[in-house]
Design an enzyme around this catalytic site. Structure first.
Site, PDB file in Angstrom:
ATOM      1  N   LYS A  35       0.838  -1.200   0.000  1.00 43.60           N
ATOM      2  CA  LYS A  35       0.000   0.000   0.000  1.00 43.60           C
ATOM      3  C   LYS A  35       0.871   1.247   0.000  1.00 43.60           C
ATOM      4  O   LYS A  35       2.094   1.180   0.154  1.00 43.60           O
ATOM      5  CB  LYS A  35      -0.917  -0.022   1.226  1.00 43.60           C
ATOM      6  CG  LYS A  35      -0.168  -0.088   2.549  1.00 43.60           C
ATOM      7  CD  LYS A  35      -1.115  -0.247   3.722  1.00 43.60           C
ATOM      8  CE  LYS A  35      -0.327  -0.314   5.025  1.00 43.60           C
ATOM      9  NZ  LYS A  35      -1.179  -0.391   6.211  1.00 43.60           N
ATOM     10  N   ARG A 131      -9.925  -0.322  15.443  1.00 47.35           N
ATOM     11  CA  ARG A 131      -9.941   0.427  14.188  1.00 47.35           C
ATOM     12  C   ARG A 131     -10.973  -0.265  13.297  1.00 47.35           C
ATOM     13  O   ARG A 131     -12.163  -0.005  13.444  1.00 47.35           O
ATOM     14  CB  ARG A 131      -8.543   0.460  13.588  1.00 47.35           C
ATOM     15  CG  ARG A 131      -8.284   1.603  12.639  1.00 47.35           C
ATOM     16  CD  ARG A 131      -6.818   1.715  12.276  1.00 47.35           C
ATOM     17  NE  ARG A 131      -6.292   0.498  11.660  1.00 47.35           N
ATOM     18  CZ  ARG A 131      -5.036   0.355  11.236  1.00 47.35           C
ATOM     19  NH1 ARG A 131      -4.175   1.347  11.413  1.00 47.35           N
ATOM     20  NH2 ARG A 131      -4.625  -0.766  10.671  1.00 47.35           N
ATOM     21  N   TYR A 256      18.361  29.169   7.615  1.00 51.26           N
ATOM     22  CA  TYR A 256      17.247  29.934   8.188  1.00 51.26           C
ATOM     23  C   TYR A 256      17.299  29.931   9.710  1.00 51.26           C
ATOM     24  O   TYR A 256      17.496  28.886  10.340  1.00 51.26           O
ATOM     25  CB  TYR A 256      15.912  29.334   7.737  1.00 51.26           C
ATOM     26  CG  TYR A 256      15.596  29.556   6.275  1.00 51.26           C
ATOM     27  CD1 TYR A 256      15.409  30.838   5.766  1.00 51.26           C
ATOM     28  CD2 TYR A 256      15.470  28.477   5.402  1.00 51.26           C
ATOM     29  CE1 TYR A 256      15.120  31.044   4.430  1.00 51.26           C
ATOM     30  CE2 TYR A 256      15.169  28.667   4.060  1.00 51.26           C
ATOM     31  CZ  TYR A 256      14.996  29.962   3.581  1.00 51.26           C
ATOM     32  OH  TYR A 256      14.698  30.156   2.257  1.00 51.26           O
ATOM     33  N   MET A 304      13.703  23.818   1.786  1.00 54.90           N
ATOM     34  CA  MET A 304      12.909  23.101   0.799  1.00 54.90           C
ATOM     35  C   MET A 304      13.759  22.320  -0.191  1.00 54.90           C
ATOM     36  O   MET A 304      13.423  21.200  -0.573  1.00 54.90           O
ATOM     37  CB  MET A 304      12.006  24.075   0.040  1.00 54.90           C
ATOM     38  CG  MET A 304      11.086  23.398  -0.972  1.00 54.90           C
ATOM     39  SD  MET A 304      10.029  24.566  -1.850  1.00 54.90           S
ATOM     40  CE  MET A 304       8.911  25.057  -0.525  1.00 54.90           C
TER      41      MET A 304
END
Length: 364
Positions: A35, A131, A256, A304
């Site tokens: 999955k 669940r 940063y 990023m």
């Protein structure tokens, strides 16, 4: 042209890890859980590699299974979340998929199915995960109703899922196993309990079917161990390269927020990867990175598109040199721990701009 950020997928390592499953569960059938885009490794690639070597493939959702059928994967495919509407049920029947039945609403949908439903199903018992699945007091009547709907007792498998198998001494796991086996009793049905953690640590959970997922990709589900502790090999190596080397003076800050300050003259390496590629922003100073196969510490915040490392240990490093963020030589579990998360999130979090390359072009 080598991409700036790429992941190398080693299908030979996948073969090796599958053999570890076979060694630990020699009498069991294998349902390979792929999955979430095969845990970030590429759904079609991994399905193509595995489908002829395992007894079933499992995905979470109907659309994943339909894509596999359309791709040409023609063996058994199990949908772990089952179906939630008539359209999904129709797709499951049309594409000959195996649904997991876990709630009364699904039984109602099956009752209203137009035609004769002929696909096998798994009936799921909730033994404490809380669940999906029928609780202990619901499971027997749910089984009887399901049997009357599909009119084929031999097409029903029984499964449950363990909530704490990644904690090898947790008493709840044994309680769940015992509760499930109490229901199953002398019933002559295929049964499945064990995920990766249970295959590795709970032999009493190894039934006719096992459902390995994470371990197929070379990772440990246990917080204090890596895949290598079980002779598992990483299937994914996340790679990049140095794109710049700078010389900084004592007192200068990096990145940063200036969260890292040079305490001495520093040779700084800039690497072309960041959270835009799926590398975790949460890791802090000192997180290991391999440059030319040697560990160096990350310094400054992850941005990023880039991270920065202290190259004091590598005075000869130059732009273009290869970098490994995790994989061969650097366990993803170690990076996950540095980010206060689990390896699943890192593997599944690789973004679309990371190019996937295969180390071995052959299927298993």
């Amino acid at each position: 042209m080598t991409p700036a950020a790429y992941a190398v997928i080693d299908l030979e390592a996948l073969r090796h890890n599958l053999n570890i499953v076979r060694r630990l569960a020699p009498a069991s059938k294998i349902m390979a859980v792929i999955k979430a885009n095969a845990y970030g490794h590429g759904l079609m690639r991994i399905a193509q590699a595995l489908y002829s070597e395992v007894n079933s493939i499992a995905v979470a959702r109907v659309h994943e299974a339909v894509r596999l059928r359309e791709y040409g994967i023609n063996n058994s495919i199990t949908v772990l979340q089952g179906f939630v509407c008539q359209d999904e049920l129709q797709a499951i029947d049309e594409h000959q998929l195996i649904a997991v039945i876990h709630c009364h609403e699904q039984l109602a949908l099956l009752s209203n199915f137009k035609g004769i439903y002929q696909q096998p199903v798994w009936l799921k018992m909730d033994t404490g995960m809380n669940r999906l699945g029928f609780k202990a007091e619901e499971i027997a009547p749910a089984y009887q109703r399901l049997k009357s709907i599909i009119n084929a007792d031999d097409k029903i498998g029984l499964m449950t899922h363990l909530s704490d198998a990644d904690q090898p001494k947790h008493p709840k796991t044994r309680q769940q196993i015992e509760l499930f086996k109490k229901f199953v009793g002398a019933m002559q049905h295929a049964c499945s309990i064990a995920n990766s953690a249970a295959v590795l640590a709970w032999p009493e959970a190894v039934a006719e079917w096992v459902r390995p997922g994470l371990m197929l990709f070379g990772c440990s589900p246990f917080a204090d161990k890596t895949g290598a502790d079980f002779d598992l090999r990483p299937v994914m190596s996340l790679q990049s390269r140095l794109i710049a080397v700078k010389n900084l003076e004592p007192g200068e800050t990096v990145g940063y927020g200036g969260v890292w300050t040079c305490q001495r003259k520093t040779r700084l390496g800039v690497i072309a990867i960041g959270y835009g590629d799926g590398y975790p922003r949460a890791v802090g100073n000192g997180t290991p990175v391999l440059v030319n196969g040697q560990r160096v510490p990350l310094v400054g915040r992850v941005s990023m598109d880039m991270i920065t490392v202290d190259l004091a240990a590598l005075p000869e490093a130059r732009p273009g040199d290869p970098v490994t963020l995790w994989g061969a030589g650097l366990a993803v579990e170690e990076i996950a721990a540095a980010a206060d998360t689990i390896p699943y999130t890192l593997l599944c979090g690789i973004t679309q701009r990371v190019q996937i390359l295969e180390q071995s072009p052959n299927t298993l």
